[in-house]
Design a protein around this motif. Sequence first.
Motif, short mmCIF file in Angstrom:
data_model
loop_
_atom_site.label_atom_id
_atom_site.label_comp_id
_atom_site.label_asym_id
_atom_site.label_seq_id
_atom_site.Cartn_x
_atom_site.Cartn_y
_atom_site.Cartn_z
N LEU A 19 7.78 -1.78 11.84
CA LEU A 19 7.15 -3.10 11.94
C LEU A 19 8.12 -4.17 12.43
N GLY A 20 9.34 -3.74 12.76
CA GLY A 20 10.29 -4.68 13.35
C GLY A 20 11.13 -5.47 12.37
N LEU A 21 11.21 -5.03 11.13
CA LEU A 21 12.05 -5.72 10.15
C LEU A 21 13.30 -4.88 9.91
N GLY A 22 14.32 -5.51 9.37
CA GLY A 22 15.56 -4.79 9.10
C GLY A 22 15.54 -3.98 7.84
N ALA A 23 15.13 -4.56 6.72
CA ALA A 23 15.17 -3.85 5.42
C ALA A 23 14.09 -4.42 4.53
N SER A 24 13.78 -3.67 3.49
CA SER A 24 12.78 -4.12 2.52
C SER A 24 13.14 -3.60 1.15
N SER A 25 12.48 -4.14 0.13
CA SER A 25 12.70 -3.64 -1.23
C SER A 25 11.43 -3.83 -2.02
N PRO A 26 11.05 -2.84 -2.86
CA PRO A 26 9.85 -2.96 -3.68
C PRO A 26 10.07 -3.79 -4.91
N VAL A 82 0.84 -1.20 0.00
CA VAL A 82 0.00 0.00 0.00
C VAL A 82 0.88 1.26 0.00
N VAL A 83 1.97 1.22 0.76
CA VAL A 83 2.90 2.36 0.79
C VAL A 83 3.48 2.63 -0.60
N VAL A 84 3.84 1.57 -1.32
CA VAL A 84 4.41 1.74 -2.67
C VAL A 84 3.43 2.51 -3.56
N LEU A 123 10.96 5.58 2.84
CA LEU A 123 9.71 5.32 3.56
C LEU A 123 9.52 3.84 3.83
N LEU A 124 9.87 2.99 2.86
CA LEU A 124 9.74 1.55 3.08
C LEU A 124 10.68 1.10 4.20
N GLY A 125 11.88 1.67 4.25
CA GLY A 125 12.81 1.35 5.33
C GLY A 125 12.25 1.77 6.68
N ALA A 126 11.64 2.96 6.72
CA ALA A 126 11.03 3.44 7.97
C ALA A 126 9.87 2.55 8.38
N VAL A 127 9.05 2.15 7.43
CA VAL A 127 7.92 1.25 7.73
C VAL A 127 8.45 -0.08 8.22
N ALA A 128 9.48 -0.60 7.58
CA ALA A 128 10.06 -1.88 8.00
C ALA A 128 10.60 -1.77 9.43
N GLN A 129 11.25 -0.66 9.74
CA GLN A 129 11.76 -0.45 11.10
C GLN A 129 10.61 -0.41 12.11
N GLY A 155 16.42 12.09 -13.02
CA GLY A 155 16.60 12.66 -11.68
C GLY A 155 15.34 12.60 -10.84
N ILE A 156 14.21 12.92 -11.44
CA ILE A 156 12.94 12.88 -10.72
C ILE A 156 12.59 11.44 -10.36
N THR A 157 12.84 10.52 -11.29
CA THR A 157 12.58 9.11 -11.01
C THR A 157 13.45 8.62 -9.86
N LEU A 158 14.72 8.98 -9.88
CA LEU A 158 15.63 8.57 -8.79
C LEU A 158 15.21 9.20 -7.46
N ALA A 159 14.78 10.47 -7.50
CA ALA A 159 14.32 11.12 -6.27
C ALA A 159 13.09 10.40 -5.71
N GLY A 160 12.16 10.05 -6.58
CA GLY A 160 10.97 9.31 -6.14
C GLY A 160 11.33 7.94 -5.60
N THR A 161 12.28 7.28 -6.25
CA THR A 161 12.73 5.95 -5.81
C THR A 161 13.41 6.05 -4.45
N PHE A 162 14.24 7.07 -4.27
CA PHE A 162 14.91 7.28 -2.99
C PHE A 162 13.89 7.51 -1.89
N MET A 163 12.90 8.36 -2.17
CA MET A 163 11.86 8.63 -1.18
C MET A 163 11.10 7.35 -0.84
N LEU A 164 10.78 6.56 -1.87
CA LEU A 164 10.06 5.31 -1.65
C LEU A 164 10.86 4.37 -0.77
N TYR A 165 12.14 4.16 -1.10
CA TYR A 165 12.97 3.26 -0.30
C TYR A 165 13.13 3.77 1.12
#
Length: 189
Positions: free
Chosen positions: A182-189, A58-60, A174-180, A162-172
């Motif tokens: 929820l008690g996980l170490g890392a995630s990837s879309p 859902v975050v993705v 946020l996914l890292g923060a969500v994983a943290q 550049g915009i795509t990379l910025a969006g990808t960085f933001m996504l990763y």
Amino acid sequence: MLARVAWITAQLMRFKAGPQDFVYARGLSLPIALFAAFVNFLQLSITMPTGVAVVESVVVVLVTIAFTQFVLQFKRFTSRAQQTVNSLLCTDIVFKLLLLPVLFWIGPDVLRQFSENPQMLEQGQVPGAPMMVLFALSLWNLAVSAHIYRCALEIGIFMGVGITLAGTFMLYSLLGAVAQMLGLGASSP
């Protein structure tokens, strides 16, 4: 209408169309977003618990929508939001569906171990051929997203990247923060 969506998605992936060519229909956005979340869930559930995969899928989708709305609003092209978001989500759906067999080729156990220990790649413990396919699909996905942003924002290809990379960085991020959270170490879309 679905045949037209499939055709334009294929054309987008071949750089033969832009988001302006995507079907404009308000009733299409929700089903596309839900299907994108489902396909992301399928991909994420290979390496993480079901509940976490649901949240992150859902975050993705939400990050894709919000980031795209933000950059289009910044350029005052908000009227292009629906077609741009739908273009990004539909191409992402196809890429994730292409990625699923590659992830199973690598193996869910290897992927889980790799997410916990990225040095496995340097040590040659991850199969090379499927990793090359995964890398090629990732680059192609990046190029298609950059093309979509380039067309929607009427900018150059380097700005699109550049915009795509910025969006990808933001996504990763946020996914890292969500994983943290929820008690996980890392995630990837």
